[in-house]
Motif scaffolding. Structure first.
Motif, PDB file in Angstrom:
ATOM      1  N   ALA A   1       0.856  -1.189   0.000  1.00 32.62           N
ATOM      2  CA  ALA A   1       0.000   0.000   0.000  1.00 32.62           C
ATOM      3  C   ALA A   1       0.889   1.236   0.000  1.00 32.62           C
ATOM      4  O   ALA A   1       1.957   1.243   0.596  1.00 32.62           O
ATOM      5  CB  ALA A   1      -0.899  -0.003   1.237  1.00 32.62           C
ATOM      6  N   VAL A   2       0.455   2.277  -0.691  1.00 34.63           N
ATOM      7  CA  VAL A   2       1.206   3.523  -0.775  1.00 34.63           C
ATOM      8  C   VAL A   2       0.379   4.627  -0.137  1.00 34.63           C
ATOM      9  O   VAL A   2      -0.778   4.828  -0.488  1.00 34.63           O
ATOM     10  CB  VAL A   2       1.533   3.889  -2.238  1.00 34.63           C
ATOM     11  N   TYR A   3       0.997   5.346   0.810  1.00 35.21           N
ATOM     12  CA  TYR A   3       0.357   6.469   1.485  1.00 35.21           C
ATOM     13  C   TYR A   3       1.072   7.749   1.063  1.00 35.21           C
ATOM     14  O   TYR A   3       2.287   7.773   0.941  1.00 35.21           O
ATOM     15  CB  TYR A   3       0.425   6.301   3.007  1.00 35.21           C
TER      16      TYR A   3
ATOM     17  N   GLY B   1       0.086  13.642   2.747  1.00 33.33           N
ATOM     18  CA  GLY B   1      -1.056  14.244   3.411  1.00 33.33           C
ATOM     19  C   GLY B   1      -1.871  13.296   4.271  1.00 33.33           C
ATOM     20  O   GLY B   1      -2.786  13.717   4.974  1.00 33.33           O
ATOM     21  N   GLU B   2      -1.572  12.024   4.237  1.00 32.63           N
ATOM     22  CA  GLU B   2      -2.311  11.039   5.018  1.00 32.63           C
ATOM     23  C   GLU B   2      -1.589  10.828   6.343  1.00 32.63           C
ATOM     24  O   GLU B   2      -0.502  10.286   6.381  1.00 32.63           O
ATOM     25  CB  GLU B   2      -2.397   9.720   4.249  1.00 32.63           C
ATOM     26  N   SER B   3      -2.199  11.246   7.430  1.00 33.69           N
ATOM     27  CA  SER B   3      -1.515  11.176   8.719  1.00 33.69           C
ATOM     28  C   SER B   3      -1.837   9.914   9.523  1.00 33.69           C
ATOM     29  O   SER B   3      -1.140   9.603  10.473  1.00 33.69           O
ATOM     30  CB  SER B   3      -1.830  12.417   9.555  1.00 33.69           C
ATOM     31  N   GLU B   4      -2.869   9.187   9.150  1.00 27.37           N
ATOM     32  CA  GLU B   4      -3.253   7.959   9.873  1.00 27.37           C
ATOM     33  C   GLU B   4      -3.033   6.763   8.961  1.00 27.37           C
ATOM     34  O   GLU B   4      -3.561   6.716   7.856  1.00 27.37           O
ATOM     35  CB  GLU B   4      -4.727   8.017  10.282  1.00 27.37           C
ATOM     36  N   ILE B   5      -2.242   5.800   9.428  1.00 24.56           N
ATOM     37  CA  ILE B   5      -1.945   4.597   8.656  1.00 24.56           C
ATOM     38  C   ILE B   5      -2.316   3.390   9.512  1.00 24.56           C
ATOM     39  O   ILE B   5      -1.870   3.283  10.655  1.00 24.56           O
ATOM     40  CB  ILE B   5      -0.447   4.546   8.275  1.00 24.56           C
ATOM     41  N   SER B   6      -3.132   2.501   8.970  1.00 24.68           N
ATOM     42  CA  SER B   6      -3.523   1.266   9.667  1.00 24.68           C
ATOM     43  C   SER B   6      -3.133   0.078   8.799  1.00 24.68           C
ATOM     44  O   SER B   6      -3.532  -0.002   7.632  1.00 24.68           O
ATOM     45  CB  SER B   6      -5.028   1.238   9.916  1.00 24.68           C
TER      46      SER B   6
ATOM     47  N   ARG C   1       3.851  -4.766   4.558  1.00 22.11           N
ATOM     48  CA  ARG C   1       4.759  -3.725   4.089  1.00 22.11           C
ATOM     49  C   ARG C   1       3.923  -2.588   3.519  1.00 22.11           C
ATOM     50  O   ARG C   1       2.868  -2.816   2.950  1.00 22.11           O
ATOM     51  CB  ARG C   1       5.685  -4.265   3.009  1.00 22.11           C
ATOM     52  N   PHE C   2       4.431  -1.361   3.667  1.00 20.51           N
ATOM     53  CA  PHE C   2       3.785  -0.207   3.056  1.00 20.51           C
ATOM     54  C   PHE C   2       4.828   0.830   2.722  1.00 20.51           C
ATOM     55  O   PHE C   2       5.977   0.753   3.166  1.00 20.51           O
ATOM     56  CB  PHE C   2       2.676   0.361   3.958  1.00 20.51           C
ATOM     57  N   GLU C   3       4.438   1.785   1.880  1.00 19.66           N
ATOM     58  CA  GLU C   3       5.328   2.852   1.450  1.00 19.66           C
ATOM     59  C   GLU C   3       4.673   4.201   1.714  1.00 19.66           C
ATOM     60  O   GLU C   3       3.455   4.318   1.655  1.00 19.66           O
ATOM     61  CB  GLU C   3       5.626   2.749  -0.045  1.00 19.66           C
ATOM     62  N   ILE C   4       5.511   5.188   1.975  1.00 16.55           N
ATOM     63  CA  ILE C   4       5.050   6.573   2.052  1.00 16.55           C
ATOM     64  C   ILE C   4       5.711   7.311   0.896  1.00 16.55           C
ATOM     65  O   ILE C   4       6.931   7.263   0.733  1.00 16.55           O
ATOM     66  CB  ILE C   4       5.397   7.225   3.404  1.00 16.55           C
ATOM     67  N   ARG C   5       4.887   7.962   0.071  1.00 17.66           N
ATOM     68  CA  ARG C   5       5.381   8.684  -1.111  1.00 17.66           C
ATOM     69  C   ARG C   5       5.483  10.174  -0.796  1.00 17.66           C
ATOM     70  O   ARG C   5       4.519  10.780  -0.331  1.00 17.66           O
ATOM     71  CB  ARG C   5       4.444   8.468  -2.293  1.00 17.66           C
ATOM     72  N   VAL C   6       6.669  10.735  -1.037  1.00 10.65           N
ATOM     73  CA  VAL C   6       6.910  12.157  -0.818  1.00 10.65           C
ATOM     74  C   VAL C   6       7.560  12.748  -2.064  1.00 10.65           C
ATOM     75  O   VAL C   6       8.241  12.046  -2.818  1.00 10.65           O
ATOM     76  CB  VAL C   6       7.808  12.398   0.418  1.00 10.65           C
ATOM     77  N   ALA C   7       7.359  14.045  -2.264  1.00 13.55           N
ATOM     78  CA  ALA C   7       8.030  14.743  -3.361  1.00 13.55           C
ATOM     79  C   ALA C   7       9.510  14.844  -3.037  1.00 13.55           C
ATOM     80  O   ALA C   7       9.884  15.102  -1.896  1.00 13.55           O
ATOM     81  CB  ALA C   7       7.418  16.131  -3.546  1.00 13.55           C
ATOM     82  N   ASP C   8      10.350  14.619  -4.039  1.00 12.96           N
ATOM     83  CA  ASP C   8      11.787  14.678  -3.800  1.00 12.96           C
ATOM     84  C   ASP C   8      12.493  15.163  -5.058  1.00 12.96           C
ATOM     85  O   ASP C   8      12.268  14.651  -6.148  1.00 12.96           O
ATOM     86  CB  ASP C   8      12.308  13.296  -3.410  1.00 12.96           C
TER      87      ASP C   8
END
Length: 143
Positions: free
Chosen positions: A37-39, A42-47, A53-60
């Motif tokens: 799953a990709v968050y 702007g998503e502050s709650e992750i369940s 496994r999960f990923e957090i996508r940020v601008a870079d």
């Protein structure tokens, strides 16, 4: 209704249950093959579930000298573990310019922990106060 009708209805029920089980199994396999799953930032709650496994996508933009780190206070290691990351320079980021960075995590065990990501240049003591720094905060629930 005779015994032939009961037997036919029983067979239909068995077929329906088997078909439902097959559909659930296919959905489970497809979900696992499609990746974690990709968050977005702007998503502050992750369940998530333990072991997931999960990923957090940020601008870079790697050319600007900043990088993303897991910052203090660090998440509870019994609940969450950072397991790497990758840059996709060709994918438009959720915001900003450059590409998208994916930070990878695995849910270790049941519980709740806070995760703080920091975009910094020097990334040492007081990095959150440096000009251009940015932080993101997430509440991760594993259960």
């Amino acid at each position: 209704m005779g015994t032939g009708g009961i037997a036919r209805n029983s067979r239909l029920l068995v077929i329906a249950v088997a078909l439902a089980a097959l559909l659930i199994a296919v959905h489970s396999v497809i979900s696992r093959l499609s990746g974690p799953a990709v968050y977005d930032a702007g998503e502050s709650e992750i369940s998530v579930a333990p072991g997931e496994r999960f990923e957090i996508r940020v601008a870079d933009d790697p050319g600007d000298g900043y990088r993303w780190i897991v910052a203090a206070p660090r998440p509870d290691p019994a609940v969450l573990k950072a397991v790497g990351g990758r840059l996709d320079p060709d994918e438009p980021p959720p915001s900003g310019k450059g590409g998208s960075r994916y930070l990878d995590f695995i849910a270790v065990g049941a519980g709740r922990t806070d995760l703080r990501l920091l975009r910094c240049r020097r990334c040492g003591e007081g990095a959150g106060d440096e000009r251009g720094a940015r932080s993101l905060n997430f509440r991760v629930t594993v259960g």
